[in-house]
Design an enzyme around this catalytic site. Structure first.
Site, PDB file in Angstrom:
ATOM      1  N   TYR A 138      47.375  39.120  28.952  1.00  0.00           N
ATOM      2  CA  TYR A 138      47.203  40.050  27.838  1.00  0.00           C
ATOM      3  C   TYR A 138      48.470  40.174  26.986  1.00  0.00           C
ATOM      4  O   TYR A 138      48.404  40.437  25.800  1.00  0.00           O
ATOM      5  CB  TYR A 138      46.858  41.455  28.362  1.00  0.00           C
ATOM      6  CG  TYR A 138      45.382  41.739  28.466  1.00  0.00           C
ATOM      7  CD1 TYR A 138      44.558  40.957  29.262  1.00  0.00           C
ATOM      8  CD2 TYR A 138      44.821  42.813  27.783  1.00  0.00           C
ATOM      9  CE1 TYR A 138      43.207  41.245  29.374  1.00  0.00           C
ATOM     10  CE2 TYR A 138      43.470  43.106  27.893  1.00  0.00           C
ATOM     11  CZ  TYR A 138      42.670  42.321  28.686  1.00  0.00           C
ATOM     12  OH  TYR A 138      41.339  42.604  28.785  1.00  0.00           O
ATOM     13  N   LYS A 189      43.436  34.207  41.911  1.00  0.00           N
ATOM     14  CA  LYS A 189      42.872  32.853  41.780  1.00  0.00           C
ATOM     15  C   LYS A 189      43.943  31.899  42.293  1.00  0.00           C
ATOM     16  O   LYS A 189      44.404  30.987  41.594  1.00  0.00           O
ATOM     17  CB  LYS A 189      42.487  32.607  40.309  1.00  0.00           C
ATOM     18  CG  LYS A 189      41.717  31.330  40.055  1.00  0.00           C
ATOM     19  CD  LYS A 189      40.295  31.338  40.578  1.00  0.00           C
ATOM     20  CE  LYS A 189      39.667  29.974  40.401  1.00  0.00           C
ATOM     21  NZ  LYS A 189      38.342  29.851  41.059  1.00  0.00           N
ATOM     22  N   ASP A 221      36.376  34.574  41.520  1.00  0.00           N
ATOM     23  CA  ASP A 221      34.972  34.162  41.351  1.00  0.00           C
ATOM     24  C   ASP A 221      34.132  34.667  42.520  1.00  0.00           C
ATOM     25  O   ASP A 221      33.018  35.185  42.331  1.00  0.00           O
ATOM     26  CB  ASP A 221      34.863  32.636  41.165  1.00  0.00           C
ATOM     27  CG  ASP A 221      35.637  31.821  42.190  1.00  0.00           C
ATOM     28  OD1 ASP A 221      36.451  32.406  42.952  1.00  0.00           O
ATOM     29  OD2 ASP A 221      35.437  30.595  42.249  1.00  0.00           O
ATOM     30  N   ASP A 245      39.868  43.591  34.176  1.00  0.00           N
ATOM     31  CA  ASP A 245      39.052  43.903  32.997  1.00  0.00           C
ATOM     32  C   ASP A 245      37.607  43.498  33.257  1.00  0.00           C
ATOM     33  O   ASP A 245      36.667  44.271  33.063  1.00  0.00           O
ATOM     34  CB  ASP A 245      39.621  43.147  31.785  1.00  0.00           C
ATOM     35  CG  ASP A 245      38.786  43.358  30.534  1.00  0.00           C
ATOM     36  OD1 ASP A 245      38.427  44.525  30.261  1.00  0.00           O
ATOM     37  OD2 ASP A 245      38.492  42.373  29.833  1.00  0.00           O
ATOM     38  N   ASP A 249      34.109  46.032  34.505  1.00  0.00           N
ATOM     39  CA  ASP A 249      32.848  46.137  33.747  1.00  0.00           C
ATOM     40  C   ASP A 249      31.675  45.779  34.651  1.00  0.00           C
ATOM     41  O   ASP A 249      30.623  46.421  34.613  1.00  0.00           O
ATOM     42  CB  ASP A 249      32.845  45.185  32.538  1.00  0.00           C
ATOM     43  CG  ASP A 249      33.231  45.894  31.239  1.00  0.00           C
ATOM     44  OD1 ASP A 249      34.077  46.805  31.290  1.00  0.00           O
ATOM     45  OD2 ASP A 249      32.688  45.525  30.175  1.00  0.00           O
TER      46      ASP A 249
END
Ligand code: IPM
Ligand code: MG
Length: 354
Positions: A138, A189, A221, A245, A249
């Site tokens: 970001y 990851k 994942d 993020d 959601d």
């Protein structure tokens, strides 16, 4: 309690005004809560030509806590990136060093049928997602646009984490787990990214200081899959900015509606920005349709984390539980055939319950 109120854009002013009524209701003596009002996002761009103008910055620095509605809207979509409403949000997070983003995903039993998952998968769900908020891809430099060696236009961003940045968020993860069910899942990851290899090393090292916590590591994942397969396996999740993020959601849907979920973004001294995790919902703005509960529950988090007022936090949460048990529903959480009430009426019900 010095609180800065930033309604932002879209449904922001409608939901925030219900939260302000709650604040007025819980105050035990005049002056106990000192409110100031400012602008952020598109509203700030309209007034000052910048989504996080110096005027707001000054107010934000002076406050103990900030209550934010939401930012963004189609009107601003064509602006250059540096003045878009989202930059206001990223700007205030970075400016105030609000590195620890707490996003609980919990399901109120009354809303089990509103979740898109089977009730038995989500009943009793109570997860805390801790997202690092001021680093990662970001904010990483360099970033931008360039012409590559083949003469082709390309865009690029940089993911990075310094050890100290991982340490401070990992600590929030372990401390939070200690206060809950002592289970921490660190999401990364590390099978692909160097940033994640460092992340995993740092979290593993810190585990030595928290031997009571059961630590696991999961690739992002797989975590995305496990969240919809068996979400109750999680207690606390700690992860970086972009993974957090996306996963937060996703987790919000387990809770029935994104309109139910609050968040806290804290600095090292527990100063915080509190906001619902949903967006500005321009399609329903100004229609008295939005669910104010996520914003009101954000106030409960503010009382708990910034002001150490567990009593007030519990009072607000109990009032929300009561109106849900009484069957009060805004459109986003209503089942077929249930009576739908508006933003103001939901505010009325919660104030009455208080
Ligand atoms: C969030 C939002 C923001 C983010 C956007 C609006 C910049 O999606 O708070 O999750 O990506 O952090
Ligand atoms: Mg998001």
């Amino acid at each position: 309690m010095k609180i800065l109120v930033l309604p932002g854009d879209g449904i922001g002013s409608e939901i925030v005004s219900q939260a302000v009524r709650v604040l007025e209701k819980i105050q035990s003596s005049p002056g106990e809560i000192e409110l100031s009002h400012g602008v952020l996002g598109g509203a700030a761009y309209d007034q000052y030509g910048h989504p996080y103008p110096p005027e707001t910055q000054k107010q934000a620095r002076a406050a103990d806590a900030i209550l934010l509605g939401c930012v963004g809207g189609p009107k601003y979509d064509t602006l250059p990136r540096n003045v878009r409403p989202e930059q206001g949000l990223l700007g205030i997070r970075k400016d105030l060093s609000l590195f620890a983003n707490l996003r609980p995903a919990m399901l109120y039993p009354e809303l089990a049928a509103s979740s898109s998952l089977k009730p038995e998968i989500v009943a009793g769900l109570d997860i805390m997602i801790i997202r690092e908020l001021t680093g990662d891809i970001y904010f990483g430099q360099p970033r931008g646009r360039r012409t590559n060696a083949n003469g082709e236009d390309e865009g690029f961003d940089t993911m990075h984490y310094a050890k100290s940045e991982v340490e401070r968020i990992a600590r929030v993860g372990f401390e939070t787990a200690m206060k809950r069910n002592k289970k921490l899942c660190s999401v990364d990851k590390a099978n692909v990214l160097d940033t994640s290899i460092l992340w995993r090393e740092v979290v593993t090292e810190m585990h030595k200081q928290y031997p009571e916590v059961e630590l696991s590591h999961m690739y992002v994942d797989n975590a995305a899959m496990q969240l919809v397969r068996a979400p109750k396996q999680f207690d606390v999740i700690v992860t970086g900015n972009i993974f957090g993020d996306i996963l937060s959601d996703e987790a919000s849907m387990l809770a029935g509606s994104i309109g139910m979920l609050p968040s806290a973004s804290l600095d090292a001294n527990k100063k915080g920005l509190y906001e619902p995790i949903h967006g500005s919902a321009p399609d329903i703005a100004g229609q008295n349709k939005a669910n104010p509960i996520a914003t009101i529950l954000s106030l409960a988090m503010m009382m708990r984390y910034t002001f150490n007022r567990t009593d007030l936090a519990n009072r607000i949460e109990t009032a929300v539980r009561k109106v849900l048990a009484d069957g009060k529903r805004t459109g986003d959480i209503a089942q077929k055939g249930e009576t739908v009430i508006g933003t103001r009426e939901m505010g009325d019900a919660i104030v009455a319950a208080l």
